[in-house]
Scaffold this motif. Sequence first.
Motif, PDB file in Angstrom:
ATOM      1  N   LEU A  40       0.849  -1.187   0.000  1.00  0.00           N
ATOM      2  CA  LEU A  40       0.000   0.000   0.000  1.00  0.00           C
ATOM      3  C   LEU A  40       0.886   1.239   0.000  1.00  0.00           C
ATOM      4  O   LEU A  40       1.816   1.341   0.804  1.00  0.00           O
ATOM      5  CB  LEU A  40      -0.907   0.022   1.235  1.00  0.00           C
ATOM      6  N   LEU A  41       0.594   2.174  -0.904  1.00  0.00           N
ATOM      7  CA  LEU A  41       1.367   3.413  -0.946  1.00  0.00           C
ATOM      8  C   LEU A  41       1.119   4.222   0.312  1.00  0.00           C
ATOM      9  O   LEU A  41       0.009   4.238   0.840  1.00  0.00           O
ATOM     10  CB  LEU A  41       0.973   4.255  -2.157  1.00  0.00           C
ATOM     11  N   GLU A  42       2.162   4.877   0.778  1.00  0.00           N
ATOM     12  CA  GLU A  42       2.035   5.776   1.914  1.00  0.00           C
ATOM     13  C   GLU A  42       1.246   7.006   1.449  1.00  0.00           C
ATOM     14  O   GLU A  42       1.610   7.620   0.439  1.00  0.00           O
ATOM     15  CB  GLU A  42       3.408   6.196   2.432  1.00  0.00           C
ATOM     16  N   PRO A  43       0.165   7.375   2.127  1.00  0.00           N
ATOM     17  CA  PRO A  43      -0.601   8.560   1.723  1.00  0.00           C
ATOM     18  C   PRO A  43       0.292   9.799   1.691  1.00  0.00           C
ATOM     19  O   PRO A  43       1.142   9.993   2.554  1.00  0.00           O
ATOM     20  CB  PRO A  43      -1.664   8.686   2.804  1.00  0.00           C
TER      21      PRO A  43
ATOM     22  N   SER B 229       0.266  13.634  -5.970  1.00  0.00           N
ATOM     23  CA  SER B 229       0.280  13.280  -4.561  1.00  0.00           C
ATOM     24  C   SER B 229      -0.738  12.159  -4.373  1.00  0.00           C
ATOM     25  O   SER B 229      -1.937  12.363  -4.565  1.00  0.00           O
ATOM     26  CB  SER B 229      -0.085  14.488  -3.700  1.00  0.00           C
ATOM     27  N   ALA B 230      -0.253  10.972  -4.047  1.00  0.00           N
ATOM     28  CA  ALA B 230      -1.137   9.811  -3.918  1.00  0.00           C
ATOM     29  C   ALA B 230      -1.992   9.921  -2.665  1.00  0.00           C
ATOM     30  O   ALA B 230      -1.498  10.227  -1.585  1.00  0.00           O
ATOM     31  CB  ALA B 230      -0.317   8.531  -3.884  1.00  0.00           C
ATOM     32  N   VAL B 231      -3.278   9.681  -2.816  1.00  0.00           N
ATOM     33  CA  VAL B 231      -4.184   9.587  -1.675  1.00  0.00           C
ATOM     34  C   VAL B 231      -4.280   8.123  -1.268  1.00  0.00           C
ATOM     35  O   VAL B 231      -4.282   7.782  -0.106  1.00  0.00           O
ATOM     36  CB  VAL B 231      -5.571  10.173  -2.008  1.00  0.00           C
ATOM     37  N   HIS B 232      -4.345   7.258  -2.261  1.00  0.00           N
ATOM     38  CA  HIS B 232      -4.288   5.819  -2.000  1.00  0.00           C
ATOM     39  C   HIS B 232      -3.735   5.122  -3.225  1.00  0.00           C
ATOM     40  O   HIS B 232      -3.781   5.648  -4.337  1.00  0.00           O
ATOM     41  CB  HIS B 232      -5.649   5.247  -1.607  1.00  0.00           C
ATOM     42  N   GLY B 233      -3.169   3.969  -3.010  1.00  0.00           N
ATOM     43  CA  GLY B 233      -2.622   3.185  -4.097  1.00  0.00           C
ATOM     44  C   GLY B 233      -2.181   1.838  -3.593  1.00  0.00           C
ATOM     45  O   GLY B 233      -1.912   1.674  -2.400  1.00  0.00           O
ATOM     46  N   SER B 234      -2.140   0.869  -4.494  1.00  0.00           N
ATOM     47  CA  SER B 234      -1.723  -0.465  -4.086  1.00  0.00           C
ATOM     48  C   SER B 234      -1.033  -1.184  -5.234  1.00  0.00           C
ATOM     49  O   SER B 234      -1.262  -0.887  -6.405  1.00  0.00           O
ATOM     50  CB  SER B 234      -2.924  -1.287  -3.610  1.00  0.00           C
TER      51      SER B 234
ATOM     52  N   GLU C 106      -2.135   0.261  -8.999  1.00  0.00           N
ATOM     53  CA  GLU C 106      -3.229   1.224  -9.079  1.00  0.00           C
ATOM     54  C   GLU C 106      -2.990   2.319  -8.060  1.00  0.00           C
ATOM     55  O   GLU C 106      -2.567   2.045  -6.934  1.00  0.00           O
ATOM     56  CB  GLU C 106      -4.561   0.521  -8.804  1.00  0.00           C
ATOM     57  N   MET C 107      -3.243   3.548  -8.469  1.00  0.00           N
ATOM     58  CA  MET C 107      -3.143   4.652  -7.521  1.00  0.00           C
ATOM     59  C   MET C 107      -4.057   5.781  -7.966  1.00  0.00           C
ATOM     60  O   MET C 107      -4.431   5.880  -9.131  1.00  0.00           O
ATOM     61  CB  MET C 107      -1.716   5.126  -7.320  1.00  0.00           C
TER      62      MET C 107
END
Length: 147
Positions: free
Chosen positions: A83-86, A102-107, A118-119
Amino acid sequence: MPRLPALLCLLFVPLGCEAPRQEWLGLYEMTGTAHYSIPGLGHLSSPVSATWRVSEGTAVEFLLSDVAGGCSLGAHLEEERALLEPGTSCSWSENGVLFTLSAVHGSVTLADGQGRFEMAGRVTATARGQLYPGEFFQNATLTRVGP
């Protein structure tokens, strides 16, 4: 409260709890599509193609780095997904416009050298001396190409 698998790994480290983590490390080809919606500049869908390296991080569990040097994203492993760090972000220039994601969510999910990346989050375009905030999402596949 810690999850049972995490507790078992703490108790039985010699049995190989680190092995799944090592399987993520390596070089991957990414292909897919990114979709941008930036008021004032419009909507755009564009193909994405890049080579990414997954390595161990220092402040984060994993570092996903575009080998071209444009992006480095922090991530942590949780239940067979990275999981990407927010708030993790990256920037690049294209046709005189500076883009910052700037990623809010991603995996990232991987199995047998194949996976999905996906992000989604915020994007800011800087053009003609003005900032244009918007949103983005990306769907891509990953194929392992090296250690």
